[in-house]
Design a protein around this motif. Structure first.
Motif, PDB file in Angstrom:
ATOM      1  N   PRO A   1     -19.545  52.679  47.685  1.00 51.37           N
ATOM      2  CA  PRO A   1     -18.378  51.782  47.636  1.00 51.37           C
ATOM      3  C   PRO A   1     -18.794  50.344  47.947  1.00 51.37           C
ATOM      4  CG  PRO A   1     -18.021  53.612  49.182  1.00 51.37           C
ATOM      5  CD  PRO A   1     -19.457  53.679  48.758  1.00 51.37           C
ATOM      6  N   ILE A   2     -17.960  49.391  47.553  1.00 52.41           N
ATOM      7  CA  ILE A   2     -18.179  47.986  47.924  1.00 52.41           C
ATOM      8  C   ILE A   2     -17.250  47.715  49.101  1.00 52.41           C
ATOM      9  CG2 ILE A   2     -18.018  45.585  47.163  1.00 52.41           C
ATOM     10  CD1 ILE A   2     -18.409  46.532  44.298  1.00 52.41           C
ATOM     11  N   VAL A   3     -17.795  47.136  50.173  1.00 53.04           N
ATOM     12  CA  VAL A   3     -16.967  46.879  51.364  1.00 53.04           C
ATOM     13  C   VAL A   3     -16.976  45.397  51.688  1.00 53.04           C
ATOM     14  CG1 VAL A   3     -17.380  49.168  52.338  1.00 53.04           C
ATOM     15  CG2 VAL A   3     -18.903  47.286  52.968  1.00 53.04           C
ATOM     16  N   GLY A   4     -15.897  44.918  52.294  1.00 54.11           N
ATOM     17  CA  GLY A   4     -15.860  43.500  52.659  1.00 54.11           C
ATOM     18  C   GLY A   4     -14.571  43.116  53.335  1.00 54.11           C
ATOM     19  N   PHE A   5     -14.303  41.829  53.272  1.00 53.22           N
ATOM     20  CA  PHE A   5     -13.125  41.255  53.915  1.00 53.22           C
ATOM     21  C   PHE A   5     -12.521  40.242  52.958  1.00 53.22           C
ATOM     22  CE2 PHE A   5     -10.950  38.296  56.781  1.00 53.22           C
ATOM     23  CZ  PHE A   5     -10.196  39.202  57.526  1.00 53.22           C
ATOM     24  N   GLU A   6     -11.206  40.236  52.861  1.00 60.74           N
ATOM     25  CA  GLU A   6     -10.544  39.279  51.959  1.00 60.74           C
ATOM     26  C   GLU A   6      -9.563  38.417  52.743  1.00 60.74           C
ATOM     27  OE1 GLU A   6      -7.854  41.167  49.126  1.00 60.74           O
ATOM     28  OE2 GLU A   6      -7.635  42.887  50.448  1.00 60.74           O
ATOM     29  N   ASN A   7      -9.402  37.184  52.297  1.00 65.01           N
ATOM     30  CA  ASN A   7      -8.459  36.249  52.913  1.00 65.01           C
ATOM     31  C   ASN A   7      -8.115  35.198  51.871  1.00 65.01           C
ATOM     32  OD1 ASN A   7      -7.064  34.333  54.304  1.00 65.01           O
ATOM     33  ND2 ASN A   7      -8.613  34.015  55.901  1.00 65.01           N
ATOM     34  N   HIS A   8      -7.028  35.447  51.139  1.00 68.64           N
ATOM     35  CA  HIS A   8      -6.685  34.504  50.060  1.00 68.64           C
ATOM     36  C   HIS A   8      -5.177  34.403  49.882  1.00 68.64           C
ATOM     37  CE1 HIS A   8      -6.388  38.074  47.192  1.00 68.64           C
ATOM     38  NE2 HIS A   8      -7.186  38.569  48.125  1.00 68.64           N
ATOM     39  N   GLY A   9      -4.764  33.194  49.503  1.00 71.86           N
ATOM     40  CA  GLY A   9      -3.356  32.966  49.210  1.00 71.86           C
ATOM     41  C   GLY A   9      -3.088  33.168  47.727  1.00 71.86           C
ATOM     42  N   GLY A  10      -4.117  32.968  46.910  1.00 73.40           N
ATOM     43  CA  GLY A  10      -3.970  33.083  45.458  1.00 73.40           C
ATOM     44  C   GLY A  10      -3.901  34.535  45.010  1.00 73.40           C
ATOM     45  N   ARG A  11      -3.128  34.757  43.950  1.00 74.92           N
ATOM     46  CA  ARG A  11      -3.068  36.067  43.289  1.00 74.92           C
ATOM     47  C   ARG A  11      -3.680  35.870  41.910  1.00 74.92           C
ATOM     48  NH1 ARG A  11      -0.676  35.732  48.221  1.00 74.92           N
ATOM     49  NH2 ARG A  11       0.850  37.366  48.586  1.00 74.92           N
ATOM     50  N   THR A  12      -4.676  36.680  41.601  1.00 76.10           N
ATOM     51  CA  THR A  12      -5.415  36.467  40.352  1.00 76.10           C
ATOM     52  C   THR A  12      -5.062  37.521  39.308  1.00 76.10           C
ATOM     53  OG1 THR A  12      -7.192  35.351  41.510  1.00 76.10           O
ATOM     54  CG2 THR A  12      -7.757  36.320  39.390  1.00 76.10           C
ATOM     55  N   CYS A  13      -4.762  37.034  38.110  1.00 77.44           N
ATOM     56  CA  CYS A  13      -4.477  37.934  36.978  1.00 77.44           C
ATOM     57  C   CYS A  13      -5.699  37.890  36.053  1.00 77.44           C
ATOM     58  CB  CYS A  13      -3.228  37.456  36.249  1.00 77.44           C
ATOM     59  SG  CYS A  13      -2.995  38.315  34.696  1.00 77.44           S
ATOM     60  N   ILE A  14      -6.305  39.044  35.803  1.00 74.04           N
ATOM     61  CA  ILE A  14      -7.534  39.057  34.990  1.00 74.04           C
ATOM     62  C   ILE A  14      -7.269  39.460  33.537  1.00 74.04           C
ATOM     63  CG2 ILE A  14      -9.072  39.413  36.962  1.00 74.04           C
ATOM     64  CD1 ILE A  14      -9.358  42.368  36.060  1.00 74.04           C
ATOM     65  N   ASN A  15      -6.010  39.400  33.131  1.00 72.24           N
ATOM     66  CA  ASN A  15      -5.647  39.750  31.746  1.00 72.24           C
ATOM     67  C   ASN A  15      -6.325  41.053  31.320  1.00 72.24           C
ATOM     68  OD1 ASN A  15      -3.820  37.606  31.217  1.00 72.24           O
ATOM     69  ND2 ASN A  15      -5.559  36.219  31.192  1.00 72.24           N
ATOM     70  N   ASN A  16      -7.078  41.026  30.207  1.00 76.33           N
ATOM     71  CA  ASN A  16      -7.688  42.294  29.772  1.00 76.33           C
ATOM     72  C   ASN A  16      -9.140  42.445  30.208  1.00 76.33           C
ATOM     73  OD1 ASN A  16      -5.397  43.252  28.451  1.00 76.33           O
ATOM     74  ND2 ASN A  16      -5.821  41.870  26.722  1.00 76.33           N
ATOM     75  N   CYS A  17      -9.570  41.622  31.167  1.00 77.95           N
ATOM     76  CA  CYS A  17     -10.969  41.724  31.623  1.00 77.95           C
ATOM     77  C   CYS A  17     -11.165  42.975  32.467  1.00 77.95           C
ATOM     78  CB  CYS A  17     -11.348  40.509  32.464  1.00 77.95           C
ATOM     79  SG  CYS A  17     -11.325  38.982  31.551  1.00 77.95           S
ATOM     80  N   LYS A  18     -12.433  43.331  32.615  1.00 78.52           N
ATOM     81  CA  LYS A  18     -12.785  44.504  33.421  1.00 78.52           C
ATOM     82  C   LYS A  18     -12.778  44.113  34.901  1.00 78.52           C
ATOM     83  CE  LYS A  18     -17.069  47.137  34.135  1.00 78.52           C
ATOM     84  NZ  LYS A  18     -16.787  48.528  34.329  1.00 78.52           N
TER      85      LYS A  18
END
Ligand code: GLN
Length: 241
Positions: A141-158
């Protein structure tokens, strides 16, 4: 063999110490006898992308992203060519948002590099959490920490992975990050690569393959401690939640 890493704007995009990610790439090359050098670019420096094998775009606050965005226009055509030719990029958090068309905040809209078909808009509150992903690029698995105000839409990307714990791109789709050609964008910041050596090696292997024109089998390194830490996080947050 030798790899040259380009660190873009570390004086501005260095939230949570992205230099550690550079160190991780350098050391994992050197431990295998692969030469590695890093060139740090400041705003205004001319960037010759043909000299670079891996580009790191780190995290930044909205304010710093705003400062950087003017300069991005100048490097966009060369950066785009680098990406389309299969150049390796790791873009983290604020840097991930800058890969896209724009990042819309209450203070204004930051124009991105438009290298990957995605966009970001500020949402209600921040998404702050430990995070665990399952990516089909890796067994671990990939593990980490996130802290963001932005919401990202990746359309049809993987996406980079499916969220097993945490919020990810927008807290709704259940996916995190993006993979486009040899570009990885992710909200997992801080010590992303030291915590996820499989991801560091993916970047190194793809950079060597691109540069030397053949698939490269990387010599294994002793990642016992990293694997144990990864396993701990997985069990702590995924299995027990
Ligand atoms: N400024 C961006 C946000 O809050 C990215 C922050 C970061 O790099 N951690 O969404």
């Amino acid at each position: 063999m030798k790899l040259t890493i380009g660190h873009l704007y570390p004086d501005l995009l260095n939230l949570y110490g992205d230099r550690g990610n550079i160190q991780c790439l350098m050391r994992r090359c050197q431990w295998r006898g692969i030469e590695a050098e890093t060139i740090a670019f400041e705003l205004g420096d001319k960037i010759d992308f043909s000299r670079l094998d891996i580009v790191l775009l780190g995290g930044g606050s909205d304010r710093e992203q705003m400062l950087v965005c003017e300069k991005l226009k100048e490097i966009q055509p060369d950066f785009k060519k680098y990406v389309e030719d299969g150049g390796v990029v790791i873009a983290i958090c604020g840097g991930y948002q800058l890969l896209g068309k724009y990042y819309k905040t209450e203070q204004g809209t930051i124009t991105g590099l438009d290298l990957v078909d995605l966009y970001t808009e500020q949402g209600e509150g921040r998404l702050i959490s430990n995070i665990v992903l399952k990516s089909d690029l890796f067994d671990m698995p990939i593990v980490g920490f996130e802290n963001h105000g932005g919401r990202t839409c990746i359309n049809n990307c993987k996406p980079l992975g499916k969220v097993l714990y945490g919020s990810g791109n927008d807290g709704q789709t259940g996916y995190e990050g993006v993979v486009y050609k040899n570009v990885i964008g992710t909200y997992l910041h801080g010590p992303l690569l030291p915590k996820n050596p499989q991801l560091a090696d993916w970047l190194i292997a793809h950079a060597l393959e691109k540069k030397y024109g053949k698939a490269v089998e990387l010599a294994p390194l002793d990642d016992t401690e990293e694997k144990a830490a990864n396993d701990y996080v997985y069990h702590r947050f995924v299995k027990e939640s």
